[in-house]
Design an enzyme around this catalytic site. Structure first.
Site, mmCIF file in Angstrom:
data_model
loop_
_atom_site.group_PDB
_atom_site.id
_atom_site.type_symbol
_atom_site.label_atom_id
_atom_site.label_comp_id
_atom_site.label_asym_id
_atom_site.label_seq_id
_atom_site.Cartn_x
_atom_site.Cartn_y
_atom_site.Cartn_z
ATOM 1 N N ARG A 161 -18.256 5.894 -36.507
ATOM 2 C CA ARG A 161 -17.117 5.155 -35.921
ATOM 3 C C ARG A 161 -17.452 3.684 -35.681
ATOM 4 N NH1 ARG A 161 -16.697 6.675 -29.495
ATOM 5 N NH2 ARG A 161 -18.916 6.612 -29.055
ATOM 6 N N GLN A 206 -13.260 9.408 -30.294
ATOM 7 C CA GLN A 206 -13.681 9.149 -31.684
ATOM 8 C C GLN A 206 -14.967 9.899 -32.001
ATOM 9 O OE1 GLN A 206 -13.783 4.832 -32.111
ATOM 10 N NE2 GLN A 206 -11.821 4.921 -33.162
ATOM 11 N N ARG A 244 0.574 -8.428 -17.578
ATOM 12 C CA ARG A 244 0.649 -8.140 -19.012
ATOM 13 C C ARG A 244 2.030 -8.322 -19.627
ATOM 14 N NH1 ARG A 244 -4.692 -8.258 -20.546
ATOM 15 N NH2 ARG A 244 -5.927 -6.964 -19.163
ATOM 16 N N ARG A 250 -8.288 -1.176 -13.217
ATOM 17 C CA ARG A 250 -9.088 -0.130 -12.587
ATOM 18 C C ARG A 250 -8.374 0.495 -11.402
ATOM 19 N NH1 ARG A 250 -13.369 -4.571 -11.285
ATOM 20 N NH2 ARG A 250 -11.367 -5.643 -11.111
ATOM 21 N N GLU A 294 -8.153 -3.483 -23.477
ATOM 22 C CA GLU A 294 -7.548 -4.346 -22.448
ATOM 23 C C GLU A 294 -6.961 -3.501 -21.310
ATOM 24 O OE1 GLU A 294 -4.771 -7.141 -24.149
ATOM 25 O OE2 GLU A 294 -6.391 -8.330 -25.015
ATOM 26 N N ARG A 307 2.103 0.614 -7.217
ATOM 27 C CA ARG A 307 1.527 -0.687 -6.869
ATOM 28 C C ARG A 307 0.696 -1.214 -8.043
ATOM 29 N NH1 ARG A 307 -2.478 -1.924 -1.735
ATOM 30 N NH2 ARG A 307 -1.592 -3.962 -1.245
ATOM 31 N N SER A 362 0.829 -1.217 0.000
ATOM 32 C CA SER A 362 0.000 0.000 0.000
ATOM 33 C C SER A 362 0.861 1.263 0.000
ATOM 34 C CB SER A 362 -0.977 -0.001 1.175
ATOM 35 O OG SER A 362 -0.278 0.040 2.389
ATOM 36 N N HIS A 406 1.248 -4.513 -10.658
ATOM 37 C CA HIS A 406 0.229 -5.526 -10.954
ATOM 38 C C HIS A 406 0.021 -5.638 -12.470
ATOM 39 C CE1 HIS A 406 -3.230 -8.062 -10.352
ATOM 40 N NE2 HIS A 406 -4.068 -7.184 -10.863
HETATM 41 C C1 LIG Z 1 -3.889 -13.081 -20.083
HETATM 42 C C2 LIG Z 1 -5.180 -12.366 -19.786
HETATM 43 C C3 LIG Z 1 -6.356 -12.769 -20.399
HETATM 44 C C4 LIG Z 1 -7.551 -12.110 -20.117
HETATM 45 N N1 LIG Z 1 -8.702 -12.504 -20.716
HETATM 46 C C5 LIG Z 1 -9.868 -11.896 -20.440
HETATM 47 C C6 LIG Z 1 -11.086 -12.309 -21.029
HETATM 48 O O1 LIG Z 1 -11.144 -13.247 -21.812
HETATM 49 N N2 LIG Z 1 -12.229 -11.653 -20.723
HETATM 50 C C7 LIG Z 1 -12.239 -10.604 -19.828
HETATM 51 O O2 LIG Z 1 -13.298 -10.046 -19.556
HETATM 52 N N3 LIG Z 1 -11.084 -10.194 -19.266
HETATM 53 C C8 LIG Z 1 -9.920 -10.791 -19.539
HETATM 54 N N4 LIG Z 1 -8.767 -10.362 -18.955
HETATM 55 C C9 LIG Z 1 -8.822 -9.177 -18.081
HETATM 56 C C10 LIG Z 1 -8.813 -9.566 -16.594
HETATM 57 O O3 LIG Z 1 -9.952 -10.318 -16.268
HETATM 58 C C11 LIG Z 1 -8.783 -8.296 -15.730
HETATM 59 O O4 LIG Z 1 -9.929 -7.514 -15.968
HETATM 60 C C12 LIG Z 1 -7.576 -7.423 -15.989
HETATM 61 O O5 LIG Z 1 -6.415 -8.192 -16.117
HETATM 62 C C13 LIG Z 1 -7.390 -6.411 -14.865
HETATM 63 O O6 LIG Z 1 -6.992 -7.135 -13.717
HETATM 64 P P1 LIG Z 1 -7.474 -6.743 -12.271
HETATM 65 O O7 LIG Z 1 -8.963 -6.738 -12.164
HETATM 66 O O8 LIG Z 1 -6.697 -7.606 -11.334
HETATM 67 O O9 LIG Z 1 -6.896 -5.249 -12.198
HETATM 68 P P2 LIG Z 1 -7.475 -3.985 -11.426
HETATM 69 O O10 LIG Z 1 -8.820 -3.628 -11.888
HETATM 70 O O11 LIG Z 1 -6.442 -2.913 -11.575
HETATM 71 O O12 LIG Z 1 -7.560 -4.442 -9.941
HETATM 72 C C14 LIG Z 1 -6.372 -4.682 -9.197
HETATM 73 C C15 LIG Z 1 -6.727 -5.535 -8.004
HETATM 74 O O13 LIG Z 1 -7.570 -4.794 -7.154
HETATM 75 C C16 LIG Z 1 -8.544 -5.655 -6.590
HETATM 76 N N5 LIG Z 1 -9.872 -5.228 -7.072
HETATM 77 C C17 LIG Z 1 -10.133 -4.353 -8.094
HETATM 78 N N6 LIG Z 1 -11.440 -4.161 -8.209
HETATM 79 C C18 LIG Z 1 -12.044 -4.931 -7.276
HETATM 80 C C19 LIG Z 1 -13.387 -5.159 -6.940
HETATM 81 N N7 LIG Z 1 -14.385 -4.583 -7.577
HETATM 82 N N8 LIG Z 1 -13.637 -6.007 -5.928
HETATM 83 C C20 LIG Z 1 -12.640 -6.612 -5.259
HETATM 84 N N9 LIG Z 1 -11.320 -6.440 -5.544
HETATM 85 C C21 LIG Z 1 -11.028 -5.608 -6.541
HETATM 86 C C22 LIG Z 1 -8.231 -7.049 -7.064
HETATM 87 O O14 LIG Z 1 -7.372 -7.651 -6.145
HETATM 88 C C23 LIG Z 1 -7.489 -6.798 -8.358
HETATM 89 O O15 LIG Z 1 -6.624 -7.854 -8.760
HETATM 90 C C24 LIG Z 1 -7.571 -10.993 -19.214
HETATM 91 C C25 LIG Z 1 -6.370 -10.601 -18.614
HETATM 92 C C26 LIG Z 1 -5.196 -11.272 -18.885
HETATM 93 C C27 LIG Z 1 -3.915 -10.809 -18.206
#
Ligand SMILES: Cc1cc2nc3c(=O)[nH]c(=O)nc-3n(C[C@H](O)[C@H](O)[C@H](O)COP(=O)(O)OP(=O)(O)OC[C@H]3O[C@@H](n4cnc5c(N)ncnc54)[C@H](O)[C@@H]3O)c2cc1C
Length: 258
Positions: free
Chosen positions: A181, A115, A208, A105, A100, A199, A79, A203
């Site tokens: 578009r 666009q 990625r 978030r 992507e 941080r 943190s 991640h």
């Molecule tokens: C190789 C690969 C393939 C993928 N394929 C797909 C796919 O087919 N379809 C698809 O929809 N997505 C896909 N994704 C996207 C993936 O599901 C995530 O949306 C994206 O990687 C962002 O990750 P994240 O949510 O951990 O990141 P962030 O949104 O930055 O969140 C970071 C961390 O914060 C915590 N967090 C964030 N929001 C919340 C919440 N609301 N509640 C609880 N904890 C939270 C979690 O610990 C999370 O890991 C893919 C990603 C990768 C890397």
């Protein structure tokens, strides 16, 4: 029509420390002698944030900022890394890439080329290497992209005529472009301004910059990591670049999701 094969990442903003206020804080708390061995705000601020938690300014362990933040990563107190923030502009990327990217978030902020406002009749397009390197596939891709752009131009013209009674020229153009578009491909080049903390960036890199990630976002993640390793080595030096079998770069660390 310009075809782009490589993204560009610009690091356009970084933090600075208000030395006067920092000194004042330390003196007000009888630890005015505390110093650290980094002059980089993105490294110093999380150290100060971490030390504030235990007021551990008086007798710092040896090893300086690198050792302090190294320990933070090892024990997963990530943190404090949220206090380090950088601003990037990323260009030469496709709409698939930004779709992507914006899934990340937590700790990320975005501003992307619109666009609805910007004329895409002169847009560039981003071509994946595996298509661009193959003359036959490239021809298929190029003709599809050209056709889409031509259709976009015709639609904008037709929609502007359809909305001729809208007096506000800017609004009329926006109404035409926002509908036209819909025909543009994922390959359409876009630009995005990204602000993120250390941080979240870690991640992002872990998800990625590896063989499971799509190649365009992997390349952007690798470029960002290269920049950040130089910018704030105490935070990003635990990542090692690895050469992947397809000739691209990935990265690994033992300190995942701190
Ligand atoms: C190789 C690969 C393939 C993928 N394929 C797909 C796919 O087919 N379809 C698809 O929809 N997505 C896909 N994704 C996207 C993936 O599901 C995530 O949306 C994206 O990687 C962002 O990750 P994240 O949510 O951990 O990141 P962030 O949104 O930055 O969140 C970071 C961390 O914060 C915590 N967090 C964030 N929001 C919340 C919440 N609301 N509640 C609880 N904890 C939270 C979690 O610990 C999370 O890991 C893919 C990603 C990768 C890397």
């Amino acid at each position: 029509m310009n075809v782009i094969r490589r993204p560009t990442v610009y690091l356009v903003g970084r933090q600075s420390v208000d030395e006067g206020q920092m000194k004042q804080f330390l003196e007000d708390h009888d630890v005015g002698q505390w110093t650290t061995d980094t002059s980089i705000a993105g490294e110093m601020l999380p150290e100060v944030a971490g030390r504030l938690c235990y007021m551990s300014f008086a007798k710092p362990r040896p090893g300086g900022n690198g050792a302090y933040l190294g320990h933070i990563k090892e024990v997963g107190h990530g943190s404090v890394l949220e206090h380090s923030v950088w601003n990037f502009i990323i260009t030469g990327v496709s709409r698939s890439f930004t779709h992507e990217l914006v899934r990340h978030r937590a700790g990320f902020g975005y501003s992307q080329l619109s666009q609805r406002y910007v004329d895409e009749s002169v847009a560039d397009f981003v071509e994946p290497d595996c298509i661009g390197d193959d003359p036959e596939l490239h021809a298929v891709w190029e003709s599809a992209v050209k056709e889409s752009q031509e259709a976009y131009c015709k639609l904008v013209a037709g929609l502007q005529a359809k909305f001729a009674d809208v007096e506000d020229k800017t609004l009329r153009r926006k109404m035409a472009r926002q509908a036209a578009r819909s025909i543009l491909p994922n390959a359409t080049e876009t630009k995005i301004f990204v602000t993120a903390n250390a941080r979240s960036l870690r991640h992002f890199i872990e998800l990625r910059c590896n063989e499971h990630a799509e190649t365009e976002i992997r390349e952007v993640a690798a470029q960002m990591l290269g920049i950040l390793k130089k910018e704030a080595s105490s935070i990003f030096n635990d990542y090692e670049f690895v050469d992947l079998p397809d000739g691209t770069r990935g990265a690994s660390t033992k300190n995942t999701k701190v």
